[in-house]
Design a protein around this motif. Structure first.
Motif, PDB file in Angstrom:
ATOM      1  N   ILE A 191      -4.421   6.742  10.055  1.00 37.99           N
ATOM      2  CA  ILE A 191      -4.875   6.943   8.678  1.00 37.99           C
ATOM      3  C   ILE A 191      -4.285   5.933   7.706  1.00 37.99           C
ATOM      4  O   ILE A 191      -4.703   5.860   6.542  1.00 37.99           O
ATOM      5  N   PHE A 192      -3.307   5.173   8.177  1.00 37.00           N
ATOM      6  CA  PHE A 192      -2.562   4.204   7.376  1.00 37.00           C
ATOM      7  C   PHE A 192      -1.846   3.346   8.413  1.00 37.00           C
ATOM      8  O   PHE A 192      -1.594   3.830   9.523  1.00 37.00           O
ATOM      9  N   PRO A 193      -1.527   2.097   8.117  1.00 38.25           N
ATOM     10  CA  PRO A 193      -0.888   1.278   9.155  1.00 38.25           C
ATOM     11  C   PRO A 193       0.331   1.961   9.776  1.00 38.25           C
ATOM     12  O   PRO A 193       1.307   2.277   9.105  1.00 38.25           O
TER      13      PRO A 193
ATOM     14  N   ARG B  78       0.840  -1.200   0.000  1.00 33.16           N
ATOM     15  CA  ARG B  78       0.000   0.000   0.000  1.00 33.16           C
ATOM     16  C   ARG B  78       0.877   1.253   0.000  1.00 33.16           C
ATOM     17  O   ARG B  78       2.059   1.200   0.358  1.00 33.16           O
ATOM     18  N   ALA B  79       0.276   2.385  -0.387  1.00 33.93           N
ATOM     19  CA  ALA B  79       1.055   3.624  -0.486  1.00 33.93           C
ATOM     20  C   ALA B  79       0.230   4.827  -0.040  1.00 33.93           C
ATOM     21  O   ALA B  79      -0.913   5.014  -0.469  1.00 33.93           O
ATOM     22  N   LEU B  80       0.846   5.634   0.812  1.00 37.56           N
ATOM     23  CA  LEU B  80       0.297   6.903   1.296  1.00 37.56           C
ATOM     24  C   LEU B  80       1.290   7.991   0.940  1.00 37.56           C
ATOM     25  O   LEU B  80       2.503   7.786   1.010  1.00 37.56           O
ATOM     26  N   LEU B  81       0.796   9.171   0.583  1.00 36.86           N
ATOM     27  CA  LEU B  81       1.662  10.322   0.314  1.00 36.86           C
ATOM     28  C   LEU B  81       1.330  11.416   1.320  1.00 36.86           C
ATOM     29  O   LEU B  81       0.170  11.801   1.466  1.00 36.86           O
ATOM     30  N   ILE B  82       2.340  11.873   2.040  1.00 37.24           N
ATOM     31  CA  ILE B  82       2.167  12.997   2.959  1.00 37.24           C
ATOM     32  C   ILE B  82       2.663  14.260   2.251  1.00 37.24           C
ATOM     33  O   ILE B  82       3.850  14.399   1.956  1.00 37.24           O
ATOM     34  N   ASP B  83       1.731  15.140   1.955  1.00 37.78           N
ATOM     35  CA  ASP B  83       1.943  16.372   1.181  1.00 37.78           C
ATOM     36  C   ASP B  83       2.182  16.070  -0.292  1.00 37.78           C
ATOM     37  O   ASP B  83       2.644  14.993  -0.655  1.00 37.78           O
ATOM     38  N   ALA B  84       1.833  17.049  -1.132  1.00 37.76           N
ATOM     39  CA  ALA B  84       1.820  16.827  -2.584  1.00 37.76           C
ATOM     40  C   ALA B  84       2.515  17.929  -3.355  1.00 37.76           C
ATOM     41  O   ALA B  84       2.155  18.226  -4.490  1.00 37.76           O
TER      42      ALA B  84
END
Length: 294
Positions: free
Chosen positions: A192-194, A79-85
């Motif tokens: 919000i994510f593992p 899985r993938a989460l991005l903090i800030d864009a």
């Protein structure tokens, strides 16, 4: 993973490259988007010329603070989460940006270099609603009227979202309007994510947010714009012109310096050029940022 005893001029002033840190089953990767140069005298109104003479290594030849612009990719179990864009494919300078020039545009290409497409990102967690942190969240994909991260939730702290009028008043109303359909507000302590939890950290903006990542027996604090440059680890009391609440920000920075000096704590500074993963060491009354070789 080895700690560095000091940072080099290249790390403070040079372009930020892709760099990863693996902790247990979690991989953290800084994804560059661009760079910002800010007048140190405008950004920090308090320090004197004498102060800067003692910290000249933190300035470029023109007396500017150099800051990276990008995001933090968090990967676990596929899985993938991005903090800030990042900033997006834009360049903004005076008069819209009175502090200097900020530009972006490389984040999506750098994600591709890491083997990730925007469609792989299940959520984009925003530290706050300033344009250099959610640029790719609102910007349409090339040849489309849909955003680049069209399938992702945009996670915004509830206090930041309910007080978004502050960001709108700074010229970001249209950008914020564009992300409304994908916004999901999050609360203090929410996972919000593992292994990734929300921590309210107001000051730079009314609802500014940090994210705490627990992995491999350590904690990484992605502190967003609580700090913009490693010199603030030495001088957390220096006020920042761009902070929404300068006094609140000072208290937050002082608290974070103490926490970042605790065993097992790593900091992530999205604007810390090529020295963004690091630890704080306190010797006597002096704290300093020690980058990690990621």
């Amino acid at each position: 993973m080895a700690d560095m005893t000091s940072h080099t001029d290249e790390q403070i002033h040079g372009p930020a490259g892709i760099r990863s840190l693996t902790l247990g089953d979690t991989k953290l990767t800084y994804v560059p988007d661009g760079v910002a140069t800010m007048s140190a005298r405008i950004w920090f109104p308090e320090p004197t010329d004498e102060d800067w003479a003692q910290h000249a290594e933190y300035l470029d030849d023109d007396g500017n603070i150099v800051a990276s612009v990008g995001g933090l990719l968090v990967e676990r179990d596929g899985r993938a989460l991005l903090i800030d864009a990042g900033m997006g494919p834009l360049s903004v300078g005076p008069p819209q940006n009175p502090y200097g020039i900020a530009s972006g545009g490389a984040l999506v290409d750098n994600l591709a270099a890491l083997g990730r497409s925007p469609g792989d990102i299940e959520a984009v967690a925003l530290t706050h609603l300033h344009s250099d942190h959610f640029g790719w969240a609102w910007h349409p994909a090339s040849g489309s009227d849909r955003p680049v991260f069209a399938d992702a939730d945009y996670l915004v702290a509830e206090p930041e979202w309910t007080q978004r009028h502050f960001a709108e008043a700074q010229g970001q109303a249209d950008m914020i309007k564009a992300i409304v359909p994908q916004v999901r507000t999050v609360d203090e302590g929410e996972e919000i994510f593992p292994g990734v939890h929300v921590r309210f950290a107001p000051g730079h903006s009314a609802g500014h947010t940090a994210y705490v990542i627990s992995a491999g027996g350590q904690r990484v604090i992605a502190f967003g714009d609580a700090f913009h440059n490693p010199v603030q680890i030495i001088h957390p009391h220096w006020e920042v012109t761009a902070d929404h609440d300068r006094a609140q920000s000072v208290v937050l920075r002082q608290s974070l310096v103490r926490e970042l000096a605790e065993p097992g704590i790593i900091g992530f500074g999205v604007h810390f050029t090529d020295a963004y993963f690091g630890r704080v060491r306190i010797e006597g009354n002096r704290a300093a940022w020690h980058p990690i070789n990621a």
